[in-house]
Design an enzyme around this catalytic site. Structure first.
Site, PDB file in Angstrom:
ATOM      1  N   HIS A  27      15.891  61.983  39.113  1.00  0.00           N
ATOM      2  CA  HIS A  27      15.194  62.318  37.866  1.00  0.00           C
ATOM      3  C   HIS A  27      16.195  62.579  36.736  1.00  0.00           C
ATOM      4  CE1 HIS A  27      11.628  63.843  40.443  1.00  0.00           C
ATOM      5  NE2 HIS A  27      11.175  62.823  39.743  1.00  0.00           N
ATOM      6  N   GLU A  33       6.806  70.882  39.556  1.00  0.00           N
ATOM      7  CA  GLU A  33       7.168  70.401  38.214  1.00  0.00           C
ATOM      8  C   GLU A  33       6.775  68.944  37.984  1.00  0.00           C
ATOM      9  OE1 GLU A  33      11.055  70.761  35.648  1.00  0.00           O
ATOM     10  OE2 GLU A  33      11.389  69.329  37.267  1.00  0.00           O
ATOM     11  N   ASP A  34       6.798  68.149  39.054  1.00  0.00           N
ATOM     12  CA  ASP A  34       6.558  66.720  38.869  1.00  0.00           C
ATOM     13  C   ASP A  34       5.100  66.383  38.567  1.00  0.00           C
ATOM     14  OD1 ASP A  34       9.230  65.922  39.224  1.00  0.00           O
ATOM     15  OD2 ASP A  34       9.023  66.327  41.366  1.00  0.00           O
ATOM     16  N   LEU A  90      15.999  67.613  50.221  1.00  0.00           N
ATOM     17  CA  LEU A  90      14.882  66.779  49.742  1.00  0.00           C
ATOM     18  C   LEU A  90      15.074  66.418  48.267  1.00  0.00           C
ATOM     19  CD1 LEU A  90      11.900  68.754  51.363  1.00  0.00           C
ATOM     20  CD2 LEU A  90      13.102  66.750  52.258  1.00  0.00           C
ATOM     21  N   ARG A 131      10.904  56.550  39.101  1.00  0.00           N
ATOM     22  CA  ARG A 131       9.608  57.239  39.175  1.00  0.00           C
ATOM     23  C   ARG A 131       8.830  57.238  37.862  1.00  0.00           C
ATOM     24  NH1 ARG A 131       9.734  61.079  43.382  1.00  0.00           N
ATOM     25  NH2 ARG A 131      10.980  60.234  45.095  1.00  0.00           N
ATOM     26  N   CYS A 151      12.410  71.873  39.644  1.00  0.00           N
ATOM     27  CA  CYS A 151      11.268  71.271  40.362  1.00  0.00           C
ATOM     28  C   CYS A 151      10.298  72.305  40.913  1.00  0.00           C
ATOM     29  CB  CYS A 151      11.733  70.445  41.548  1.00  0.00           C
ATOM     30  SG  CYS A 151      13.394  69.865  41.462  1.00  0.00           S
ATOM     31  N   LEU A 159      10.190  63.485  50.963  1.00  0.00           N
ATOM     32  CA  LEU A 159      10.975  62.324  50.515  1.00  0.00           C
ATOM     33  C   LEU A 159      12.436  62.723  50.306  1.00  0.00           C
ATOM     34  CD1 LEU A 159       8.545  60.932  47.785  1.00  0.00           C
ATOM     35  CD2 LEU A 159       8.894  60.017  50.093  1.00  0.00           C
ATOM     36  N   ARG A 217       3.001  61.158  46.518  1.00  0.00           N
ATOM     37  CA  ARG A 217       2.861  62.372  45.716  1.00  0.00           C
ATOM     38  C   ARG A 217       1.690  62.316  44.742  1.00  0.00           C
ATOM     39  NH1 ARG A 217       8.025  65.205  43.666  1.00  0.00           N
ATOM     40  NH2 ARG A 217       6.420  66.819  43.733  1.00  0.00           N
TER      41      ARG A 217
HETATM   42  C1  CIR Z   1      10.836  63.723  45.724  1.00  0.00           C
HETATM   43  O1  CIR Z   1      11.606  62.830  46.092  1.00  0.00           O
HETATM   44  O2  CIR Z   1       9.888  63.504  44.983  1.00  0.00           O
HETATM   45  C2  CIR Z   1      11.071  65.126  46.223  1.00  0.00           C
HETATM   46  N1  CIR Z   1      11.623  65.068  47.537  1.00  0.00           N
HETATM   47  C3  CIR Z   1      11.978  65.886  45.303  1.00  0.00           C
HETATM   48  C4  CIR Z   1      11.371  66.114  43.952  1.00  0.00           C
HETATM   49  C5  CIR Z   1      12.280  66.900  43.052  1.00  0.00           C
HETATM   50  N2  CIR Z   1      11.640  67.143  41.805  1.00  0.00           N
HETATM   51  C6  CIR Z   1      12.272  67.296  40.658  1.00  0.00           C
HETATM   52  O3  CIR Z   1      13.488  67.118  40.584  1.00  0.00           O
HETATM   53  N3  CIR Z   1      11.554  67.568  39.577  1.00  0.00           N
END
Ligand code: CIR
Length: 262
Positions: A168, A71-72, A249, A137, A255, A24, A91
């Protein structure tokens, strides 16, 4: 520095997979190169390990192009871990992939059941509270569910707002010490850090705001010399890690790992 917001014995990472090209992104600024991302990822893992921490390195997951951004998927606290419910539909399945590893590390494993959403990138744990940024999100129902779990564990949680158009909350801020935050001016201007010591990233270096304090190191993306020098003047030991491919990304230093004590 022995506070659990800055001091960790373990971290979990996941190696990037060839499917990163489908990850993403808010804006297309080029296709990420896997070899370069893997080399940067290896440097990142080495930096974590250099502090004496154990790093659990999970294998690539080609079915989930953003799975290296572990991390997410969870929030780890001294009392236990909470599995998140990502707001990005592609995700959601990453959480089940993370569950066995977290179950092996934490005695108390909770989860955001839904219908709300929370992603770990919207959560900043400081020395005194848990800040959760509402974003595209992370919604109100998700924050409320997380607040109930945090309260069970004796933490106070405060809902704040991720700036419009920013992925984020932690895209724009990081914890440097239990009461010291690094932030962009646009986020700090919202007043959400009033009462903390706030250091600002240099103008034009907003992408440096996502870094991690990990034991004795500040691990930050390479290419932001004025912010790095400011942090060194403040007495921090700074390690610079290439982030050109993850940046394509919208990913950064926080992350790429889940960090915890225990
Ligand atoms: C996303 O859009 O979910 C991923 N491409 C990037 C996630 C980055 N995560 C974060 O900052 N904790």
């Amino acid at each position: 520095m022995t506070h659990p917001s800055c001091t960790f014995t373990r971290a979990i990472t996941r190696r990037p997979a060839p499917s990163i090209v489908d990850g993403l992104r808010a804006e297309d600024i080029g296709t990420p190169d896997l070899d370069r991302m893997l080399a940067d990822h290896a440097d990142y893992v080495a930096a974590l390990k250099s502090t004496g921490a154990e790093v659990i390195e999970l294998p690539p997951l080609d079915a989930f192009p953003d799975a290296q951004f572990v991390e997410d998927t969870a929030l780890c606290l001294p009392q236990g871990a909470v599995l998140m419910r990502p707001g990005a539909p592609s995700r959601l399945g990453e959480v089940a992939e993370m569950e066995p590893t977290l179950a092996a590390c934490h005695g108390d494993l909770r989860r955001i059941e839904g219908p709300g959403f929370v992603e770990g990138g919207d959560i900043l744990v400081t020395g005194r509270e848990i800040l959760v940024g509402r974003s595209a999100r992370t919604d109100a129902a998700g924050v409320a569910e997380l607040a109930a779990i945090a309260s069970d564990w004796g933490h106070s949680l405060r809902e704040v707002q991720t700036p419009e158009g920013v992925l984020h909350f932690k895209t724009d801020c990081s914890l440097l010490e239990p009461e010291t935050i690094l932030a962009t001016r646009r986020l700090a201007a919202s007043g959400c850090f009033d009462g903390y010591k706030v250091l600002h990233v240099a103008e034009g270096e907003e992408a440096a705001a996502n870094l991690i304090r990990f034991n004795d190191l500040v691990i930050m993306p390479a290419g932001f010399p004025r912010t790095a020098e400011m942090l060194e003047r403040e007495g921090f030991t700074v390690t610079r890690i290439g982030n050109s491919e993850c940046a394509k990304l919208d990913g950064g230093m926080s992350c790429l790992s889940l960090r915890f004590w225990g």
